[in-house]
Design a protein around this motif. Structure first.
Motif, PDB file in Angstrom:
ATOM      1  N   UNK A 180      -3.504   1.511  -5.339  1.00 50.48           N
ATOM      2  CA  UNK A 180      -2.102   1.867  -5.515  1.00 50.48           C
ATOM      3  C   UNK A 180      -1.936   2.586  -6.849  1.00 50.48           C
ATOM      4  N   UNK A 181      -1.410   3.786  -6.787  1.00 51.33           N
ATOM      5  CA  UNK A 181      -1.161   4.555  -7.999  1.00 51.33           C
ATOM      6  C   UNK A 181       0.271   4.328  -8.446  1.00 51.33           C
ATOM      7  N   UNK A 182       0.774   5.182  -9.297  1.00 53.01           N
ATOM      8  CA  UNK A 182       2.163   5.041  -9.731  1.00 53.01           C
ATOM      9  C   UNK A 182       3.047   5.010  -8.492  1.00 53.01           C
ATOM     10  N   UNK A 183       3.856   3.975  -8.400  1.00 56.95           N
ATOM     11  CA  UNK A 183       4.664   3.754  -7.201  1.00 56.95           C
ATOM     12  C   UNK A 183       5.392   5.038  -6.818  1.00 56.95           C
ATOM     13  N   UNK A 184       5.371   5.402  -5.526  1.00 60.89           N
ATOM     14  CA  UNK A 184       4.963   4.589  -4.372  1.00 60.89           C
ATOM     15  C   UNK A 184       3.737   5.159  -3.665  1.00 60.89           C
ATOM     16  N   UNK A 185       2.749   5.640  -4.373  1.00 61.81           N
ATOM     17  CA  UNK A 185       1.601   6.317  -3.765  1.00 61.81           C
ATOM     18  C   UNK A 185       0.402   5.376  -3.678  1.00 61.81           C
ATOM     19  N   UNK A 186      -0.267   5.356  -2.506  1.00 57.46           N
ATOM     20  CA  UNK A 186      -1.489   4.567  -2.350  1.00 57.46           C
ATOM     21  C   UNK A 186      -2.510   5.376  -1.562  1.00 57.46           C
ATOM     22  N   UNK A 187      -3.792   5.106  -1.819  1.00 53.25           N
ATOM     23  CA  UNK A 187      -4.892   5.785  -1.150  1.00 53.25           C
ATOM     24  C   UNK A 187      -5.836   4.736  -0.588  1.00 53.25           C
ATOM     25  N   UNK A 188      -6.208   4.892   0.686  1.00 48.66           N
ATOM     26  CA  UNK A 188      -7.166   4.000   1.333  1.00 48.66           C
ATOM     27  C   UNK A 188      -8.332   4.809   1.875  1.00 48.66           C
ATOM     28  N   UNK A 189      -9.541   4.450   1.477  1.00 49.92           N
ATOM     29  CA  UNK A 189     -10.768   5.073   1.972  1.00 49.92           C
ATOM     30  C   UNK A 189     -11.535   4.045   2.792  1.00 49.92           C
ATOM     31  N   UNK A 190     -12.021   4.436   3.956  1.00 51.30           N
ATOM     32  CA  UNK A 190     -12.698   3.494   4.860  1.00 51.30           C
ATOM     33  C   UNK A 190     -13.996   4.078   5.378  1.00 51.30           C
ATOM     34  N   UNK A 191     -14.945   3.190   5.636  1.00 53.09           N
ATOM     35  CA  UNK A 191     -16.216   3.575   6.252  1.00 53.09           C
ATOM     36  C   UNK A 191     -16.619   2.487   7.238  1.00 53.09           C
ATOM     37  N   UNK A 192     -16.989   2.887   8.449  1.00 48.55           N
ATOM     38  CA  UNK A 192     -17.431   1.948   9.477  1.00 48.55           C
ATOM     39  C   UNK A 192     -18.708   2.470  10.108  1.00 48.55           C
ATOM     40  N   UNK A 193     -19.614   1.570  10.412  1.00 49.57           N
ATOM     41  CA  UNK A 193     -20.856   1.957  11.062  1.00 49.57           C
ATOM     42  C   UNK A 193     -21.354   0.811  11.926  1.00 49.57           C
ATOM     43  N   UNK A 194     -22.261   1.119  12.824  1.00 47.54           N
ATOM     44  CA  UNK A 194     -22.921   0.095  13.615  1.00 47.54           C
ATOM     45  C   UNK A 194     -24.386   0.061  13.194  1.00 47.54           C
TER      46      UNK A 194
END
Length: 292
Positions: A262-276
């Protein structure tokens, strides 16, 4: 049992284990923005734009509260338009919701009616989906949840009028005793694919270097095949109030990790990685930016 009844009772487990994976796409990104009214936060406009390896999608949605009516309108790039109106009655013990959806490219119009009832420790829901061109393909879902101290007991049945049979059903019992949520569930589709399972969640399960860790786990198995139970475990790590790390793994080999800042309100960043880990398929990567 639909995912709605399950996720309402085991929301923390559902969120951490992120059961939407695996996906057929190798990457995706999403941008969300929300603009709220200063006078009434219930009035807002939401917009999102997303893309994956297959296509781009997007939607704009407006919510407002007008004379006690909650009104939502939305339109998507896929040319699907929705209008939803809901209202509480009887001192908020009853809520009625009417939704009209128009799929313009396919000329399909669907009416959804939902009624929610609350009385003391009992809540009940009746949900009907009525395709206007083919009423015989309608479905009706009913669910009941009753509470006794910290215990919740729920049941749900979905009836398919086209097949003239029960499409799915489920029952569950859940203990909500902070910081623990635990319970058992049984669900069935078409009366054949019956699954039984146990879910568990504990907030602040452990503390690592000043980081609070929430733990979620679930084990489930088909009543037709006890030899191959599925075990899933995940954790939500909160180093501070502005960031979190979410991990998950199951015995089918699926492994995933999310990082949210969460950066200066109201900005947020989500990074995801999925593997099998058992498959040669490429890793799935995703990014999400939320403003508002």
């Amino acid at each position: 049992m639909s995912r709605i009844l399950y996720s309402n009772q085991f929301k923390s487990v559902n969120d951490i284990l992120n059961k939407g994976y695996p996906s057929t796409d190798n990457y995706d990104w999403k941008l969300e923005t929300i603009s709220k009214s200063e006078k009434d936060p219930r009035n807002n406009v939401e917009a999102n734009l997303s893309s994956n390896a297959s296509a781009m999608s997007g939607q704009i949605q407006s919510k407002c509260n007008c004379s006690g009516n909650e009104i939502t309108t939305s339109a998507s790039l896929a040319q699907i338009v929705k209008f939803v109106i809901s209202r509480h009655f009887n001192n908020k013990n009853t809520k009625a919701t009417c939704e009209v959806e128009a799929n313009l490219p396919k000329s399909i119009f669907t009416l959804n009616e939902k009624f929610e009832f609350y009385y003391k420790n009992v809540s009940a829901t009746l949900d009907a989906t009525l395709p206007l061109a083919t009423i015989k393909n309608s479905t009706v879902t009913s669910s009941v949840v009753t509470k006794k101290d910290n215990l919740n007991f729920g049941g749900e049945v979905k009836f398919d009028f086209a097949k003239q049979k029960i499409a799915s059903y489920g029952v569950l019992a859940a203990l909500h005793n902070q910081p623990v949520v635990a319970g058992v569930f049984l669900r069935s589709r078409d009366g054949q694919n019956r699954t039984i399972g146990v879910s568990f969640f504990r907030s602040n399960f452990v503390k690592i270097d000043e980081s609070n860790v929430d733990l979620a786990a679930e084990i489930s198995t088909s009543l037709n095949d006890f030899k191959n139970p599925l075990f899933s475990i995940g954790a939500l790590i909160k180093p501070n109030s502005n960031s979190s790390i979410q991990t998950r793994f199951n015995t089918q080999g699926n492994f995933g990790i999310n990082f949210t800042q969460n950066f200066s309100s109201p900005v947020s960043l989500t990074l995801s990685a999925d593997t099998n880990l058992r498959s040669s398929d490429p890793m799935r990567l995703s990014a999400k930016v939320r403003i508002g």
